[in-house]
Scaffold this active site. Structure first.
Site, PDB file in Angstrom:
ATOM      1  N   GLU A 113      -5.229  -5.289  10.432  1.00 28.82           N
ATOM      2  CA  GLU A 113      -4.249  -4.239  10.666  1.00 28.82           C
ATOM      3  C   GLU A 113      -4.577  -3.502  11.961  1.00 28.82           C
ATOM      4  O   GLU A 113      -5.423  -2.608  11.967  1.00 28.82           O
ATOM      5  CB  GLU A 113      -4.271  -3.233   9.513  1.00 28.82           C
ATOM      6  CG  GLU A 113      -3.953  -3.827   8.161  1.00 28.82           C
ATOM      7  CD  GLU A 113      -3.403  -2.782   7.217  1.00 28.82           C
ATOM      8  OE1 GLU A 113      -2.298  -2.967   6.740  1.00 28.82           O
ATOM      9  OE2 GLU A 113      -4.076  -1.760   6.994  1.00 28.82           O
ATOM     10  N   GLY A 151       2.392   2.214  10.794  1.00 29.07           N
ATOM     11  CA  GLY A 151       3.301   3.350  10.654  1.00 29.07           C
ATOM     12  C   GLY A 151       3.943   3.781  11.962  1.00 29.07           C
ATOM     13  O   GLY A 151       4.538   4.859  12.051  1.00 29.07           O
ATOM     14  N   HIS A 161      -9.470   0.689   4.785  1.00 29.69           N
ATOM     15  CA  HIS A 161      -8.214   0.923   5.492  1.00 29.69           C
ATOM     16  C   HIS A 161      -8.487   1.851   6.685  1.00 29.69           C
ATOM     17  O   HIS A 161      -9.317   2.758   6.599  1.00 29.69           O
ATOM     18  CB  HIS A 161      -7.190   1.562   4.534  1.00 29.69           C
ATOM     19  CG  HIS A 161      -5.810   1.595   5.119  1.00 29.69           C
ATOM     20  ND1 HIS A 161      -5.434   2.551   6.029  1.00 29.69           N
ATOM     21  CD2 HIS A 161      -4.743   0.771   4.965  1.00 29.69           C
ATOM     22  CE1 HIS A 161      -4.172   2.320   6.397  1.00 29.69           C
ATOM     23  NE2 HIS A 161      -3.745   1.239   5.769  1.00 29.69           N
ATOM     24  N   SER A 208       3.534  -2.173  10.390  1.00 23.46           N
ATOM     25  CA  SER A 208       4.987  -2.151  10.587  1.00 23.46           C
ATOM     26  C   SER A 208       5.652  -3.496  10.278  1.00 23.46           C
ATOM     27  O   SER A 208       6.592  -3.896  10.954  1.00 23.46           O
ATOM     28  CB  SER A 208       5.332  -1.680  12.011  1.00 23.46           C
ATOM     29  OG  SER A 208       4.850  -0.370  12.220  1.00 23.46           O
ATOM     30  N   ASN A 216       0.871  -1.174   0.000  1.00 19.00           N
ATOM     31  CA  ASN A 216       0.000   0.000   0.000  1.00 19.00           C
ATOM     32  C   ASN A 216       0.910   1.226   0.000  1.00 19.00           C
ATOM     33  O   ASN A 216       1.491   1.568   1.025  1.00 19.00           O
ATOM     34  CB  ASN A 216      -0.878  -0.031   1.262  1.00 19.00           C
ATOM     35  CG  ASN A 216      -1.712   1.226   1.408  1.00 19.00           C
ATOM     36  OD1 ASN A 216      -1.799   2.042   0.489  1.00 19.00           O
ATOM     37  ND2 ASN A 216      -2.326   1.398   2.576  1.00 19.00           N
ATOM     38  N   TRP A 217       1.033   1.845  -1.171  1.00 12.94           N
ATOM     39  CA  TRP A 217       1.969   2.974  -1.290  1.00 12.94           C
ATOM     40  C   TRP A 217       1.403   4.247  -0.651  1.00 12.94           C
ATOM     41  O   TRP A 217       2.104   5.238  -0.522  1.00 12.94           O
ATOM     42  CB  TRP A 217       2.304   3.236  -2.759  1.00 12.94           C
ATOM     43  CG  TRP A 217       3.042   2.119  -3.448  1.00 12.94           C
ATOM     44  CD1 TRP A 217       3.405   0.906  -2.905  1.00 12.94           C
ATOM     45  CD2 TRP A 217       3.515   2.107  -4.799  1.00 12.94           C
ATOM     46  NE1 TRP A 217       4.065   0.155  -3.840  1.00 12.94           N
ATOM     47  CE2 TRP A 217       4.151   0.848  -5.018  1.00 12.94           C
ATOM     48  CE3 TRP A 217       3.465   3.022  -5.850  1.00 12.94           C
ATOM     49  CZ2 TRP A 217       4.728   0.510  -6.238  1.00 12.94           C
ATOM     50  CZ3 TRP A 217       4.037   2.672  -7.073  1.00 12.94           C
ATOM     51  CH2 TRP A 217       4.668   1.432  -7.258  1.00 12.94           C
ATOM     52  N   LYS A 218       0.147   4.250  -0.319  1.00 11.17           N
ATOM     53  CA  LYS A 218      -0.533   5.423   0.262  1.00 11.17           C
ATOM     54  C   LYS A 218      -0.289   6.652  -0.641  1.00 11.17           C
ATOM     55  O   LYS A 218      -0.196   6.510  -1.846  1.00 11.17           O
ATOM     56  CB  LYS A 218      -0.069   5.653   1.693  1.00 11.17           C
ATOM     57  CG  LYS A 218      -0.163   4.381   2.552  1.00 11.17           C
ATOM     58  CD  LYS A 218      -0.018   4.643   3.995  1.00 11.17           C
ATOM     59  CE  LYS A 218      -0.015   3.314   4.748  1.00 11.17           C
ATOM     60  NZ  LYS A 218      -0.050   3.470   6.176  1.00 11.17           N
ATOM     61  N   GLY A 248       2.929  -1.147   4.300  1.00 10.17           N
ATOM     62  CA  GLY A 248       2.916   0.286   4.004  1.00 10.17           C
ATOM     63  C   GLY A 248       4.324   0.776   3.729  1.00 10.17           C
ATOM     64  O   GLY A 248       4.854   0.634   2.623  1.00 10.17           O
ATOM     65  N   GLY A 249       4.964   1.331   4.751  1.00 14.79           N
ATOM     66  CA  GLY A 249       6.292   1.948   4.604  1.00 14.79           C
ATOM     67  C   GLY A 249       7.300   1.089   3.866  1.00 14.79           C
ATOM     68  O   GLY A 249       8.008   1.574   2.969  1.00 14.79           O
ATOM     69  N   GLU A 267      -6.979   4.294   7.827  1.00 13.60           N
ATOM     70  CA  GLU A 267      -6.830   5.738   7.561  1.00 13.60           C
ATOM     71  C   GLU A 267      -8.078   6.296   6.879  1.00 13.60           C
ATOM     72  O   GLU A 267      -8.441   7.449   7.085  1.00 13.60           O
ATOM     73  CB  GLU A 267      -5.562   5.973   6.715  1.00 13.60           C
ATOM     74  CG  GLU A 267      -4.310   5.789   7.549  1.00 13.60           C
ATOM     75  CD  GLU A 267      -3.071   5.382   6.770  1.00 13.60           C
ATOM     76  OE1 GLU A 267      -3.051   5.505   5.535  1.00 13.60           O
ATOM     77  OE2 GLU A 267      -2.113   4.928   7.414  1.00 13.60           O
TER      78      GLU A 267
HETATM   79  C1  PEP Z   1      -0.785   0.028   6.126  1.00 11.85           C
HETATM   80  O1  PEP Z   1      -1.098   1.173   6.326  1.00 11.85           O
HETATM   81  O2  PEP Z   1      -1.493  -0.706   5.418  1.00 11.85           O
HETATM   82  C2  PEP Z   1       0.439  -0.452   6.774  1.00 11.85           C
HETATM   83  C3  PEP Z   1       0.523  -1.718   7.063  1.00 11.85           C
HETATM   84  O3  PEP Z   1       1.409   0.476   7.039  1.00 11.85           O
HETATM   85  P1  PEP Z   1       2.871   0.229   7.689  1.00 11.85           P
HETATM   86  O4  PEP Z   1       3.414  -1.040   7.109  1.00 11.85           O
HETATM   87  O5  PEP Z   1       3.667   1.430   7.299  1.00 11.85           O
HETATM   88  O6  PEP Z   1       2.664   0.121   9.170  1.00 11.85           O
END
Ligand code: PEP
Length: 250
Positions: free
Chosen positions: A168, A174, A96, A213, A9-11, A234-235, A98
């Site tokens: 999640e 994050g 998601h 994470s 997920n590049w956001k 994500g990251g 967010e």
């Molecule tokens: C996400 O937002 O889907 C996610 C898993 O982010 P991160 O890996 O950065 O915690």
């Protein structure tokens, strides 16, 4: 055998050229990872088309991060599921945290988005998970159950076959804080039980991804758990090397 999936997920990150570069780097290194792992990348809307083009001929699928709740019309700024599908995308992330937190997405909205996704042949990656307060209060099971019952239980048996779930925990997204492999397994097994109460044996086939994470250093331990079928990343999906290394966690 359940599908093993590593989805990025590049956001709201990468400009189009950077996204294309990232996608090409993932495709270039894909051969180092077991063919049994299904990779998906979810870039911003603006470069979905270019990323689909860049990944043509590869085994990496493309998804969007959201879609509109309506089919078309006067909804300024929205992107319809039909538009996403027309670009050659296969997946769409829905629910998601967010989106739930910053854009007020409720189960009511998500039900409509699910309808749009399926009507246009997109496979949803439906996210569930609790906040830190809910985890501390021991409500994480109930929160995930409600998020599933209110939306996933409205799917037909046929639609359910194309669903991917991502667990999640909001406190792990994050933040650098990861759920332990045991915490992930405990709730993934519970989610599967909830799914089985509605869909029976088909629940054993539903991929349930862990997100929060997840990185090369912890992926293998988490993916080793019986009910964890991969990750929503994500990251760490923003660096091809890390994203691929997570895939090597299987
Ligand atoms: C996400 O937002 O889907 C996610 C898993 O982010 P991160 O890996 O950065 O915690």
């Amino acid at each position: 055998m359940r599908k093993k999936i590593v989805a990025g997920n590049w956001k709201m990150n990468t400009l189009p050229a950077e996204g294309v570069e990232l996608a090409k780097s993932v495709a270039a290194g894909r051969g180092e990872v077991c063919e049994c792992v299904n990779f998906i990348v979810c870039p911003p809307f603006t470069h979905l088309s270019q990323v689909v083009e860049a990944l043509k001929g590869s085994t990496i699928a493309v998804g969007a991060q959201n879609c509109a709740a309506e089919a078309k019309g006067a909804y300024t700024g929205e992107v319809a599921a039909s538009m996403i599908a027309a670009l050659g995308c296969e997946y769409v992330i829905l629910g998601h945290s967010e989106r739930r937190q910053y854009y007020g997405e409720t189960s009511e909205t998500l039900n409509k988005k699910m309808v749009q996704a399926y009507a246009n042949g997109l496979k949803p990656i439906y996210c569930v998970g609790e906040s830190l307060e809910e985890r501390k209060a021991g409500k994480h099971f109930d929160v995930c159950k409600a998020q599933i019952e209110e939306v996933v239980f409205n799917l037909s048996e046929e639609q359910f076959k194309d669903l991917v779930i991502a667990y999640e925990p909001v406190w792990a997204i994050g933040t650098g804080e990861t759920a332990t492999a045991e915490q992930a397994q405990e709730i993934h097994a519970y989610i599967r039980e909830v799914l089985a109460s509605k869909f029976g044996a088909a629940a054993a086939e539903c991929p349930i991804l862990y997100g929060g994470s997840c990185k090369p250093s912890n992926a293998a331990e988490i993916f080793a758990k019986e009910d964890v079928d991969g990750g929503l990343i994500g990251g760490a999906a923003l660096k091809a090397e890390d994203f691929l290394a997570i895939g090597k966690g299987f």
